[in-house]
Every structure is written in structure tokens, then in C-alpha cells.
Design an enzyme around this catalytic site. Sequence first.
Site, PDB file in Angstrom:
ATOM      1  CG  HIS A  82      -1.817   1.358   1.167  1.00 46.57           C
ATOM      2  ND1 HIS A  82      -3.003   1.553   0.702  1.00 46.57           N
ATOM      3  CD2 HIS A  82      -1.558   2.479   2.062  1.00 46.57           C
ATOM      4  CE1 HIS A  82      -3.469   2.639   0.861  1.00 46.57           C
ATOM      5  NE2 HIS A  82      -2.688   3.224   1.610  1.00 46.57           N
ATOM      6  CG  ASP A 161     -11.733   3.497   6.185  1.00 44.85           C
ATOM      7  OD1 ASP A 161     -11.068   4.316   6.947  1.00 44.85           O
ATOM      8  OD2 ASP A 161     -11.534   3.666   4.843  1.00 44.85           O
ATOM      9  NE  ARG A 168     -10.079  10.522   9.650  1.00 40.79           N
ATOM     10  CZ  ARG A 168      -9.401   9.906   8.965  1.00 40.79           C
ATOM     11  NH1 ARG A 168      -9.675   8.562   8.118  1.00 40.79           N
ATOM     12  NH2 ARG A 168      -8.142  10.328   8.651  1.00 40.79           N
ATOM     13  CB  SER A 183      -8.519   5.110   7.467  1.00 38.97           C
ATOM     14  OG  SER A 183      -8.947   5.211   6.319  1.00 38.97           O
ATOM     15  CE  LYS A 187      -8.874   2.219   2.673  1.00 37.25           C
ATOM     16  NZ  LYS A 187      -9.020   3.160   3.577  1.00 37.25           N
TER      17      LYS A 187
END
Length: 433
Positions: A82, A161, A168, A183, A187
Site C-alpha cells: 500500500h 471506514d 473526517r 483507515s 482495508k
Amino acid sequence: MRMVDLIQQKRDGGRLSREQLYDIVRGFTRGDIPDYQMSAFAMAVYFRGMDEEEIADLTLAMASSGDVVDLSGIHGTKVDKHSTGGVGDKTSLIVVPLVAAAGVPVAKMSGRGLGHTGGTVDKLESIRGFRIELPKEQFIRNVNENKMALVGQSGNLAPADKKLYALRDVTATVNSIPLIASSIMSKKIASGADAIILDVKVGSGAFMKSLEEAKTLASAMVSIGKSLNRRTIAVLSDMSEPLGTEVGNATEVAEAIEVLRGHGDARLTEICLTLAAYMALAGGAYPNFAAAKLGLKELLDSGQALATFRKFVEAQGGDPAIVDDPGQLPQAAYQVKVRAEQEGYVQAIDAEAVGVSAMLLGAGRATKEDPIDYAVGISLRKKVGDAVAFGDVLAVIHSNREQNQDSMERLLHAYAIGADKPELVPVVYEVIE
């Protein structure tokens, strides 16, 4: 306890138990907890923070709020990667086939771009016929046969999320380490990987502007992974200027192919080899990082990584001819040269300004509903440290519009040119395991 009591508990600096955090996430996902109370909770976390155990519990609660992908049908240690996002970040297009060529399975789910940062899904969709959605059975079969598959994120992956992030974004609570870390990791945990490599970007084109902020976020995410029995490694990498020379969609696919041929930008190649080496190491393909990086460089030089990318494109319905001839990718109608107005050396390139320039051309989205023009983008002809003479081409704008004044001006102002040659910062700052 009532939600108002839990908000007060966190507001006053108290810690929340696993059961309380699960209750909050479940209630919010079901709609029992209204947005105004969840916004107050996010603000309390923003100011009071969370300890490591709280962050891990919140992460797992959000990961469990929707679908959890079962990858048990895939043989071997499944590794995921990621990136926290940046400008010109096409590393997944290079790293995933490189790791797959080493025999490590990568079952990746990626997102679309928004704002000045691009998305891997958008880049792949610039390839004619490429399918970003696959039935689960084919997704698993492709990974077992080709060691890689890449699809868009499921609509029901960590829905808590998704709802919380929307709040947010409009309540000035995005920049909270516990909320950012949970967050991202929720995932990744829901995606089912056994090991996770994180590319935490630092600099003007990244979400985390300072190295200290990035280290704090990286440490929090590695701690979450460790507590949830996922091997997690974070690489802190530079995003003070765009990564590589291309910013766009089709243009970035073409650059990724060039790197896979072994002829790409040196800094882009270096960060890709580093990320891929940690992924391959986590997947058990090599005994140590040095051996992994050396072995992957050989796969790059031999053409095996490029061959794996070709198989991947074909397996997901894309036209493999683009691998041999990237000129078959979408091409823009106009090429506009942006020229230097002074001589010297490129001191800096404002990555965010370059990203916004590309977005204004149609390469990115200001809102989620905006369409993407896959052909447009920006080619950077001069990078930080390069010498520049008056009139030299700094960048080329690829556009399907005759008028591009706004993008041209932003791009010109993105370049800082001075008399002295600057000292280059490393592309990899630090690794946190």
C-alpha cells in the site's frame, strides 16, 4: 454506555475498550449513531489520540464491518503493498509483476485517484479492454496461475471506514495519526493478505509533509500489523518531487513498462526494487533483503518481470500489444512545451502543483464523479538537480484541449530554479519493521 458517554470519556483523555470501540463502529455502520456524534468522537480522537491497543482494536472493528476477503484458496504467503499516495506514483505497476516473477503471490485491491494523487485502477483502465473487476474464482485462479491479479476495491470492504472518512473530510479531522493508520490498515486487513508492505510517502506531494509525521504514522501502522499477526514493514520514501518523469494515466503505464524493460528513471527504479525486495522477503522467496534486491534486479534485467506484466494484462482482458508498443496506449491531441525563463539548476519541483496541473487537464478528479481522460498528462523533462538554460523545455503537457493556460502557469511556478546545484535527498529515508 451511551455514545455521548463514550465521546466524553475520550474527550477527557480516557481510553476505550475493545468492546466499546466495536459498539461504536457497529452502531455507526448500522446508522444507529448519528453523524454529529461520530464527528464529535473523531474530534475527541484528533485532540486526545489513542494508544497502540486502541488503534489496533479500532482497525479490527472497521475491518470487520463489511466483507473480509478469503484468500485461503491461493497457494503460498500472500503479500500486499500500500502507498499513502503521491504524484507520479506508478510503483504498483512495476512492483507487483516484479514480485510475482519471483514466485510470490500478490492478490491486490487498489483504489481510484482523487485530487492531485493518481490511482492504480485508473492507470490500468487506460489499457484497451483491461478488466478491473473479476469474479472471485477468476481472481484466485489468476493469482495461482500468474502469481498476480489486481482489481478495484470491493464496495463493501471496510464500509465503516468509508463512512468515517467522509465525515473526517468535512470536519477537519483527516490529519489524525490514529484515524489515518486505522483507515489504511482496516482495508489491508480486510483484503486478506498475510504480509503488508507500506510505502509511506514524505514531502510536498504527499499527505505527510514532514519526515517526523511520516515516521509516527509508519510506526503506528507497523504496530497495528504486528498486533494482528500480519508481518508489516513500512518504507519511508521521498515525494518532494514527482516520482519518475510521467504524471497521468496512459503516460504512467508507458513509463512503468520502460522500468520493467530495465531502462527507467533511476530513482523510480530504486524505490520499486526496495519495495519489491521487502515484499519478496516477506513472501519467503529470499533469505535476506540484499539477496532479494539482487535477485529482483536480475529478474528485471532478464525480461522476466516484463513477461509477467504481459501475462497479467492479457489475463485481465487487456491488449498485451501495448507492452511491446506503448504508443498504442491513448495519445493526447496536443503537446505543449513549458520552457524555462531563467538559467541555473532545478532546486525543487512542487509535486502537489504538478499533480493539480495534471488534474486540471483531466488526468485526475476534483470529485469522485469526474470522468478521467486517460491520454492526458505531464512529462517532466527536467528533474531536481538538472542544469537548465534559458528556453530549455522543463516539461511537456499532453492535452486534448487547445487552451491550457492554467496548467501551464501552475507547472512553470512548480519549478524553482537557482544558481547552485542542490544536494539530492535519498529516495528511501528509512525502513521501519
